[in-house]
Write a protein that holds these residues in place. Structure first.
Motif, PDB file in Angstrom:
ATOM      1  N   UNK A 232       0.839  -1.201   0.000  1.00 48.40           N
ATOM      2  CA  UNK A 232       0.000   0.000   0.000  1.00 48.40           C
ATOM      3  C   UNK A 232       0.874   1.251   0.000  1.00 48.40           C
ATOM      4  N   UNK A 233       1.942   1.247   0.784  1.00 47.07           N
ATOM      5  CA  UNK A 233       2.838   2.406   0.828  1.00 47.07           C
ATOM      6  C   UNK A 233       3.454   2.669  -0.545  1.00 47.07           C
ATOM      7  N   UNK A 234       3.869   1.621  -1.232  1.00 46.82           N
ATOM      8  CA  UNK A 234       4.444   1.783  -2.564  1.00 46.82           C
ATOM      9  C   UNK A 234       3.428   2.381  -3.527  1.00 46.82           C
ATOM     10  N   UNK A 235       2.188   1.930  -3.452  1.00 49.62           N
ATOM     11  CA  UNK A 235       1.144   2.441  -4.341  1.00 49.62           C
ATOM     12  C   UNK A 235       0.833   3.900  -4.054  1.00 49.62           C
ATOM     13  N   UNK A 236       0.847   4.288  -2.789  1.00 50.72           N
ATOM     14  CA  UNK A 236       0.604   5.690  -2.434  1.00 50.72           C
ATOM     15  C   UNK A 236       1.706   6.580  -2.994  1.00 50.72           C
ATOM     16  N   UNK A 237       2.956   6.148  -2.846  1.00 46.90           N
ATOM     17  CA  UNK A 237       4.092   6.940  -3.320  1.00 46.90           C
ATOM     18  C   UNK A 237       4.026   7.150  -4.829  1.00 46.90           C
ATOM     19  N   UNK A 238       3.450   6.197  -5.546  1.00 43.50           N
ATOM     20  CA  UNK A 238       3.394   6.269  -7.011  1.00 43.50           C
ATOM     21  C   UNK A 238       2.212   7.076  -7.529  1.00 43.50           C
ATOM     22  N   UNK A 239       1.333   7.546  -6.626  1.00 39.63           N
ATOM     23  CA  UNK A 239       0.132   8.263  -7.070  1.00 39.63           C
ATOM     24  C   UNK A 239       0.032   9.599  -6.344  1.00 39.63           C
ATOM     25  N   UNK A 240       0.277  10.705  -7.062  1.00 39.07           N
ATOM     26  CA  UNK A 240       0.275  12.023  -6.443  1.00 39.07           C
ATOM     27  C   UNK A 240      -1.109  12.393  -5.900  1.00 39.07           C
ATOM     28  N   UNK A 241      -1.107  13.201  -4.839  1.00 39.20           N
ATOM     29  CA  UNK A 241      -2.364  13.698  -4.309  1.00 39.20           C
ATOM     30  C   UNK A 241      -2.342  13.839  -2.800  1.00 39.20           C
ATOM     31  N   UNK A 242      -3.511  14.173  -2.264  1.00 39.40           N
ATOM     32  CA  UNK A 242      -3.713  14.312  -0.820  1.00 39.40           C
ATOM     33  C   UNK A 242      -4.289  13.008  -0.283  1.00 39.40           C
ATOM     34  N   UNK A 243      -3.764  12.564   0.851  1.00 36.49           N
ATOM     35  CA  UNK A 243      -4.248  11.346   1.491  1.00 36.49           C
ATOM     36  C   UNK A 243      -4.594  11.628   2.951  1.00 36.49           C
ATOM     37  N   UNK A 244      -5.741  11.122   3.365  1.00 39.32           N
ATOM     38  CA  UNK A 244      -6.099  11.097   4.777  1.00 39.32           C
ATOM     39  C   UNK A 244      -5.807   9.683   5.277  1.00 39.32           C
ATOM     40  N   UNK A 245      -4.843   9.546   6.162  1.00 38.29           N
ATOM     41  CA  UNK A 245      -4.448   8.231   6.663  1.00 38.29           C
ATOM     42  C   UNK A 245      -5.052   8.012   8.037  1.00 38.29           C
ATOM     43  N   UNK A 246      -5.886   6.982   8.163  1.00 36.93           N
ATOM     44  CA  UNK A 246      -6.631   6.732   9.388  1.00 36.93           C
ATOM     45  C   UNK A 246      -5.791   6.184  10.522  1.00 36.93           C
ATOM     46  N   UNK A 247      -6.481   5.706  11.545  1.00 34.64           N
ATOM     47  CA  UNK A 247      -5.821   5.277  12.781  1.00 34.64           C
ATOM     48  C   UNK A 247      -5.695   3.757  12.853  1.00 34.64           C
ATOM     49  N   UNK A 248      -4.873   3.313  13.802  1.00 34.58           N
ATOM     50  CA  UNK A 248      -4.711   1.890  14.048  1.00 34.58           C
ATOM     51  C   UNK A 248      -3.335   1.382  13.682  1.00 34.58           C
TER      52      UNK A 248
END
Length: 377
Positions: A232-248
């Protein structure tokens, strides 16, 4: 006779990232919090009033904001237990009652031997106070109005609490022993989880209307979870934009792999540009999220194990106002297989239109290579 105990300040710390309300109600108000418990109790009573059994219910309750005010508003029959006079105080522009855990315990004590069921409105702290007095002598049922609500004594929503009460009166609900769990809120705010079981309670249960207790990640799923976080981290890094990352803990693994100093138990806002990740807001409040809501953010969240909630348990920063403009396809859900083994996920924001938008089926990443279609109810 049915007991009703209301914690009128429960839940105020949720949207403002305080993870609870115990001892910090003034700070919650300074951050913009408003009382939420009274309106959720009203939802419970409004739903209950639609059942014919409501005419025969006699409630035993506390004075003023501890129960009396809401029952009077909806025309229910009730008897008020003698208790100290409840005073109000003003914090900024918000008036709050000077109620305490001691009031909850005193009311529960007075209800022993006089009620067949005690219904209470609050979170895990209120559940802990009630069970410390009644133990398993009287069944209890929680109207979820707090922040965490990880104990297995809560109905899945205020409206469903009304249905469970009616099923109980009809003799259709079975009594089960359920754990009452709570987390030390001071440690919780420092991103430390110190949870313990405070007792067991008898709870009326009907179908899937009462949630289970929060579960931890199973040991055998640990390695799979790490691999999932990597993917998931790799996919986020490859896709520009704003992310809200939840808890846990699942999301904390992802945050660590993104190289940010994110929170374990809060929501963080990050921006990805050309493979670089920037932490914009750590431990964001609802107000913080609203600042970025028009930038087409993606939300990355996991499922609360046992309770099966996506939104509505411990992440009230994701309020209806925040979620209203975010399309369903911008939701990235990650979870271990055990968290979705029942085949459904719950959502309850208090706004039916917002909840309905996310209902249906949603893709849940359960491994780096596998997505599972899970029903949102």
């Amino acid at each position: 006779m049915i007991g009703l105990i209301v914690n009128p300040i429960a839940g105020m710390g949720g949207k403002v990232a305080l993870k609870g309300t115990d001892g910090v109600v003034e700070e919650a108000i300074r951050r913009g919090a408003k009382p939420v418990s009274p309106d959720l109790v009203r939802l419970f009573l409004r739903e209950l009033s639609h059942y014919p059994e409501s005419d025969s219910i006699l409630f035993l309750t506390g004075p003023g904001p501890l129960g009396e005010d809401y029952l009077r508003e909806f025309g229910f029959r009730f008897e008020v237990l003698p208790l100290r006079k409840i005073h109000y105080r003003r914090v900024l522009d918000v008036y709050i009652p000077d109620t305490s855990a001691k009031d909850t315990r005193e009311l529960a004590r007075e209800m022993l031997g006089r009620t067949k069921l005690i219904v209470f409105a609050g979170g895990d702290g209120t559940a802990k106070d009630v069970v410390s007095i009644v133990d398993r002598k009287v069944p209890i049922l929680g109207i979820p109005t707090g922040v965490k609500m990880y104990s297995g004594v809560f109905a899945i929503s205020p409206e469903k609490a009304a249905e469970v009460l009616v099923r109980f009166l009809r003799g259709e609900a079975k009594l089960e022993e359920r754990e009452v769990r709570d987390i030390d809120e001071d440690s919780f705010r420092r991103d430390e989880i110190r949870a313990r079981t405070y007792g067991k309670a008898l709870v009326p249960v009907f179908e899937n209307l009462v949630q289970g207790s929060k579960e931890s990640v199973k040991a055998e799923e640990g390695e799979d979870l790490e691999a999932l976080a990597d993917a998931i981290a790799e996919e986020i890094i490859e896709s520009d934009g704003i992310y809200f990352l939840g808890s846990g803990s699942t999301l904390k693994m992802i945050k660590d792999r993104l190289g940010i100093d994110g929170t374990l138990l809060g929501v963080d806002v990050v921006e990805v540009r050309n493979g670089k990740v920037k932490l914009l807001v750590k431990d964001a409040t609802e107000r913080d999220l609203l600042r970025f809501a028009d930038r087409k953010p993606k939300i990355v969240v996991t499922v609360v194990g046992g309770a099966n909630f996506l939104f509505g348990r411990g992440n009230q920063q994701f309020s209806p106002a925040v979620l209203r403009g975010i399309p369903k396809e911008n939701l990235i859900v990650v979870a271990t297989p055990s968290k979705v083994r029942n085949g459904y996920i719950r959502i309850y924001t208090g706004d039916r239109e917002v909840d309905d938008k996310f209902r249906g089926y949603i893709r849940v990443r359960v491994s780096p290579w596998i997505e599972k279609l899970v029903r949102v109810v």
